[in-house]
Design an enzyme around this catalytic site. Structure first.
Site, short mmCIF file in Angstrom:
data_model
loop_
_atom_site.label_atom_id
_atom_site.label_comp_id
_atom_site.label_asym_id
_atom_site.label_seq_id
_atom_site.Cartn_x
_atom_site.Cartn_y
_atom_site.Cartn_z
N ALA A 163 23.26 -5.44 41.10
CA ALA A 163 22.22 -4.65 40.42
C ALA A 163 20.95 -4.70 41.28
CB ALA A 163 21.96 -5.17 39.01
N HIS A 188 15.58 -7.38 46.15
CA HIS A 188 16.71 -7.85 46.96
C HIS A 188 16.63 -7.28 48.37
CE1 HIS A 188 18.49 -7.93 42.77
NE2 HIS A 188 18.75 -9.15 43.19
#
Ligand code: PAF
Length: 281
Positions: free
Chosen positions: A32, A37
């Site tokens: 996700a 990230h």
């Protein structure tokens, strides 16, 4: 970008990457993926020659009644984002590759895991420590990158790497935020439009409280005011707002060394966490 689902395959792939003497950075994730990230991957590319990302929704770090089943799983989109960000190898193990039948080992840390999320999510950090130790052994990275957003997690991983002599440098990467200050999180996807608008009260309250403490206000009073602000904004519960030492995570009343103000609070069904540095001038 190469993709591996079997341990034997990922080990061979990492050996291949290392064959020219290059270094490897690991970015562990549960998928996700969002810009937070991708910032980890970008930093990984700066510090190492090759970047390995992992995607594994780790069942042992979810408690009973938590969102393991509902946790967003978006592997195809995640793989595209990682490839575009310059990731060399994606490790998406099957659950049985991580937890083979009869798996019986748990890594439990004391100290840094006590209180904060350790109190409201019993067992959570045992699951995190165990899976991260396994990822370190599977990939044997030179560097591993984790977001400061999960600050207690970062502290325990640093401590575990030191205590267990993992030959890895653990690097913390600053939290990526929306324009209004809300920390990016895969769980923000659970917020309704109204909750999303109100959620900004969390970073606002942390920022105001940190500024008040730096200005000399009593930390306890400032934290009481911050909790009131969150309830006023529509948060249902506040698990904690606490001032802790930035390294040891021991409770702090008046910061003399770098400290961190950490919070977890629930809005609707969503539990949000955030934290901010408190450093006296
Ligand atoms: O921060 C996360 O996404 C997870 O806790 C981690 C470090 C990938 C371990 O499952």
């Amino acid at each position: 970008m190469q993709l591996e689902r079997r341990l034997i395959g990922v080990r061979a792939a990492v050996r291949g990457l290392r064959s020219d003497g290059g270094t490897v950075a690991l970015v562990p994730t549960m998928g996700a993926l969002h810009a937070g990230h991708i910032a980890l991957v970008a930093r990984a590319r700066e510090v190492a020659d090759y970047v390995v990302a992992s995607i594994f929704v780790n069942p042992t770090q979810f408690g009973e009644g938590e969102d393991f089943d509902a946790y967003p799983r978006t592997e195809a989109e995640d793989a595209e984002k990682l490839e575009a960000a310059g990731c060399d190898l994606l490790w998406t193990p099957r659950p049985e590759e991580v937890y083979p039948t009869g798996f019986s080992t748990t890594i439990r840390l004391t100290g840094v895991t006590e209180g904060l999320c350790g109190a409201s999510r019993p067992g959570h950090f045992d699951g995190v420590a165990t899976v991260v130790a396994k990822l370190f052994n599977q990939i044997r990275p030179d560097y591993a990158l984790f977001g400061e957003k999960d600050y207690q997690q970062l502290a325990l991983i640093r401590r575990m790497a030191r205590d267990l002599d993992f030959e890895v440098e653990v690097i913390g990467v600053p939290t990526v935020r929306e324009a209004d200050g809300l920390a990016l999180s895969s769980r923000n996807a659970y917020l309704t439009e109204d909750e999303r608008a109100r959620a900004v009260a969390l970073p606002d309250a942390l920022g105001e409280t940190a500024a008040a403490i730096v200005a000399g206000d009593d930390a306890g009073d400032a934290i009481i005011a911050a909790k009131a602000k969150l309830f006023e904004a529509g948060f249902a519960t506040v698990d904690y707002i606490e001032l802790r030492d930035a390294e040891t995570l021991e409770p702090v009343e008046t910061p003399e060394r770098p400290a961190r103000l950490l919070a977890a609070a629930r809005i609707g069904k969503t539990r949000l966490i955030d934290n901010i540095a408190v450093e006296m001038g």
